[in-house]
Design a protein around this motif. Structure first.
Motif, PDB file in Angstrom:
ATOM      1  N   HIS A 198      16.543-101.395 -35.457  1.00  0.00           N
ATOM      2  CA  HIS A 198      16.013-100.037 -35.429  1.00  0.00           C
ATOM      3  C   HIS A 198      17.105 -99.062 -34.967  1.00  0.00           C
ATOM      4  O   HIS A 198      17.928 -99.410 -34.104  1.00  0.00           O
ATOM      5  N   PRO A 199      17.154 -97.850 -35.516  1.00  0.00           N
ATOM      6  CA  PRO A 199      18.169 -96.879 -35.089  1.00  0.00           C
ATOM      7  C   PRO A 199      18.176 -96.607 -33.589  1.00  0.00           C
ATOM      8  O   PRO A 199      19.241 -96.333 -33.013  1.00  0.00           O
ATOM      9  N   ARG A 200      17.032 -96.711 -32.929  1.00  0.00           N
ATOM     10  CA  ARG A 200      16.990 -96.461 -31.485  1.00  0.00           C
ATOM     11  C   ARG A 200      17.742 -97.537 -30.704  1.00  0.00           C
ATOM     12  O   ARG A 200      18.251 -97.277 -29.618  1.00  0.00           O
ATOM     13  N   VAL A 201      17.795 -98.740 -31.272  1.00  0.00           N
ATOM     14  CA  VAL A 201      18.566 -99.802 -30.620  1.00  0.00           C
ATOM     15  C   VAL A 201      20.054 -99.491 -30.709  1.00  0.00           C
ATOM     16  O   VAL A 201      20.801 -99.612 -29.725  1.00  0.00           O
ATOM     17  N   ARG A 202      20.491 -99.087 -31.880  1.00  0.00           N
ATOM     18  CA  ARG A 202      21.902 -98.716 -32.030  1.00  0.00           C
ATOM     19  C   ARG A 202      22.247 -97.551 -31.103  1.00  0.00           C
ATOM     20  O   ARG A 202      23.306 -97.540 -30.472  1.00  0.00           O
ATOM     21  N   GLU A 203      21.353 -96.576 -31.023  1.00  0.00           N
ATOM     22  CA  GLU A 203      21.570 -95.446 -30.126  1.00  0.00           C
ATOM     23  C   GLU A 203      21.693 -95.917 -28.675  1.00  0.00           C
ATOM     24  O   GLU A 203      22.511 -95.386 -27.906  1.00  0.00           O
ATOM     25  N   ALA A 204      20.882 -96.901 -28.299  1.00  0.00           N
ATOM     26  CA  ALA A 204      20.933 -97.427 -26.931  1.00  0.00           C
ATOM     27  C   ALA A 204      22.278 -98.081 -26.646  1.00  0.00           C
ATOM     28  O   ALA A 204      22.850 -97.910 -25.560  1.00  0.00           O
ATOM     29  N   TYR A 205      22.783 -98.850 -27.618  1.00  0.00           N
ATOM     30  CA  TYR A 205      24.087 -99.483 -27.433  1.00  0.00           C
ATOM     31  C   TYR A 205      25.195 -98.434 -27.354  1.00  0.00           C
ATOM     32  O   TYR A 205      26.086 -98.519 -26.493  1.00  0.00           O
ATOM     33  N   VAL A 206      25.158 -97.445 -28.239  1.00  0.00           N
ATOM     34  CA  VAL A 206      26.178 -96.389 -28.220  1.00  0.00           C
ATOM     35  C   VAL A 206      26.159 -95.674 -26.883  1.00  0.00           C
ATOM     36  O   VAL A 206      27.216 -95.422 -26.278  1.00  0.00           O
ATOM     37  N   ARG A 207      24.981 -95.347 -26.418  1.00  0.00           N
ATOM     38  CA  ARG A 207      24.853 -94.627 -25.147  1.00  0.00           C
ATOM     39  C   ARG A 207      25.385 -95.465 -23.989  1.00  0.00           C
ATOM     40  O   ARG A 207      26.094 -94.960 -23.112  1.00  0.00           O
ATOM     41  N   THR A 208      25.041 -96.738 -23.971  1.00  0.00           N
ATOM     42  CA  THR A 208      25.481 -97.616 -22.884  1.00  0.00           C
ATOM     43  C   THR A 208      26.982 -97.845 -22.934  1.00  0.00           C
ATOM     44  O   THR A 208      27.668 -97.833 -21.898  1.00  0.00           O
ATOM     45  N   ILE A 209      27.519 -98.054 -24.124  1.00  0.00           N
ATOM     46  CA  ILE A 209      28.965 -98.252 -24.269  1.00  0.00           C
ATOM     47  C   ILE A 209      29.719 -97.007 -23.819  1.00  0.00           C
ATOM     48  O   ILE A 209      30.735 -97.098 -23.116  1.00  0.00           O
ATOM     49  N   ASP A 210      29.234 -95.844 -24.193  1.00  0.00           N
ATOM     50  CA  ASP A 210      29.888 -94.602 -23.778  1.00  0.00           C
ATOM     51  C   ASP A 210      29.871 -94.452 -22.260  1.00  0.00           C
ATOM     52  O   ASP A 210      30.876 -94.063 -21.642  1.00  0.00           O
ATOM     53  N   ALA A 211      28.727 -94.775 -21.637  1.00  0.00           N
ATOM     54  CA  ALA A 211      28.614 -94.672 -20.182  1.00  0.00           C
ATOM     55  C   ALA A 211      29.577 -95.623 -19.488  1.00  0.00           C
ATOM     56  O   ALA A 211      30.209 -95.273 -18.476  1.00  0.00           O
ATOM     57  N   CYS A 212      29.712 -96.821 -20.037  1.00  0.00           N
ATOM     58  CA  CYS A 212      30.601 -97.811 -19.424  1.00  0.00           C
ATOM     59  C   CYS A 212      32.071 -97.432 -19.610  1.00  0.00           C
ATOM     60  O   CYS A 212      32.887 -97.645 -18.696  1.00  0.00           O
ATOM     61  N   ARG A 213      32.420 -96.905 -20.755  1.00  0.00           N
ATOM     62  CA  ARG A 213      33.810 -96.498 -20.975  1.00  0.00           C
ATOM     63  C   ARG A 213      34.244 -95.436 -19.963  1.00  0.00           C
ATOM     64  O   ARG A 213      35.374 -95.445 -19.480  1.00  0.00           O
ATOM     65  N   LYS A 214      33.354 -94.526 -19.646  1.00  0.00           N
ATOM     66  CA  LYS A 214      33.680 -93.461 -18.693  1.00  0.00           C
ATOM     67  C   LYS A 214      33.973 -94.027 -17.305  1.00  0.00           C
ATOM     68  O   LYS A 214      34.720 -93.431 -16.538  1.00  0.00           O
ATOM     69  N   ARG A 215      33.370 -95.174 -16.997  1.00  0.00           N
ATOM     70  CA  ARG A 215      33.455 -95.735 -15.647  1.00  0.00           C
ATOM     71  C   ARG A 215      34.298 -96.998 -15.571  1.00  0.00           C
ATOM     72  O   ARG A 215      34.360 -97.641 -14.520  1.00  0.00           O
ATOM     73  N   GLY A 216      34.923 -97.382 -16.675  1.00  0.00           N
ATOM     74  CA  GLY A 216      35.727 -98.587 -16.664  1.00  0.00           C
ATOM     75  C   GLY A 216      34.909 -99.861 -16.570  1.00  0.00           C
ATOM     76  O   GLY A 216      35.394-100.879 -16.074  1.00  0.00           O
ATOM     77  N   LYS A 217      33.679 -99.810 -17.072  1.00  0.00           N
ATOM     78  CA  LYS A 217      32.808-100.978 -17.059  1.00  0.00           C
ATOM     79  C   LYS A 217      32.700-101.552 -18.468  1.00  0.00           C
ATOM     80  O   LYS A 217      33.285-101.024 -19.418  1.00  0.00           O
ATOM     81  N   HIS A 218      31.917-102.618 -18.615  1.00  0.00           N
ATOM     82  CA  HIS A 218      31.828-103.315 -19.893  1.00  0.00           C
ATOM     83  C   HIS A 218      30.364-103.531 -20.266  1.00  0.00           C
ATOM     84  O   HIS A 218      29.480-103.506 -19.416  1.00  0.00           O
TER      85      HIS A 218
END
Length: 268
Positions: A198-218
């Protein structure tokens, strides 16, 4: 301090993540003996995690598999059945080099898990000597605190709409290394059960990946055993810790394939 087995194993996983390399894991929820650690090693997995949330494993069984695993160079993590501090302490004292905390809904939840998993001054984990991670050697407590605080991995699961809403704050928590998305539970919480693509799942991954990149997380991927192409898509987006499936699913899949193969070969 002489480098001991489990911190070095765990640090290798952290180093691979820091180099933006893929870390592959298998989940243990069926096999209760140390042979599963050998199989994980032979198959080339970087880590395994014992799923206490969805199995009837005892802490004793968990500890034995953890010790066998890190002695083979496979980082042993444990998905917790409870995030109570006394439970986290027993799992880590038993030989796990990292924990996967389910049902994290907020930064406060993540902070509580970090406190329970880390020794002072980063947390409040109770100290006991002769830990399996240090091959039961004795060292000054300050050295132990420093070595294990650095090497112990903390993964916070993102598996609900509330957690997704708070993903920026959770990613910002000091001591959290990985945000591990439980895709099936997240789908259910979002009102789209079973709709992994579902597109909302992809959106969730994009959002989480972006948040982690900002903080040096994975970011970790869970629950996509049935859709490896989708998992590969999320890896392409930036996820790096991949749960590839359970020992139960591996056994069932291979058994079904072999039975089907033999029926086809012997049909004539």
């Amino acid at each position: 301090m002489k480098e001991a087995a489990s911190p070095s194993v765990c640090n290798r996983v952290k180093e691979k993540l820091s180099r933006n390399e893929l870390v592959l894991s298998m989940t243990v929820r069926l096999v209760r003996t140390i042979e599963i650690a050998v199989l994980a090693k032979s198959a080339g997995f970087d880590s395994l995690y014992i799923d206490l949330e969805h199995s009837s494993f005892s802490l004793e069984t968990t500890s034995q598999i953890c010790m066998a695993s890190f002695n083979l160079g496979v980082a042993p993590f444990v998905r917790l059945a409870s995030t109570a501090p006394e439970y986290i302490g027993r799992v880590l004292d038993g030989g796990a080099v990292g924990i996967i905390a389910p049902h994290i809904q907020s930064a406060a939840d993540a902070e509580a898990v970090v406190r329970a998993a880390k020794y002072p001054p980063l947390g409040t984990r109770s100290f006991t000597g002769s830990l399996p991670q240090l091959e039961f050697r004795s060292y000054p407590s300050t050295e132990i605190f420093s070595a294990l605080n650095q090497s112990t991995v903390v993964m916070a699961m993102i598996e609900s709409a509330d957690a997704l809403d708070a993903v920026e704050e959770i990613a910002a928590v000091d001591g959290v290394d990985v945000l591990f998305i439980g895709t099936n539970d997240l789908c259910a919480s979002l009102g789209i059960p079973g709709q992994l693509d579902h597109p909302r799942v992809r959106e969730a991954y994009v959002r989480t990946i972006d948040a982690c990149r900002k903080r040096g997380k994975h970011v970790g991927i869970g629950g996509l055993v049935s859709n490896p192409k989708l998992a590969a898509e999320f890896v392409e987006l930036g996820a790096r810790y991949v749960s590839t499936g359970t020992d139960l699913s591996f056994l069932s899949s291979a058994a079904n394939a072999k039975a089907s193969q033999m029926r086809d070969l012997c049909a004539g």
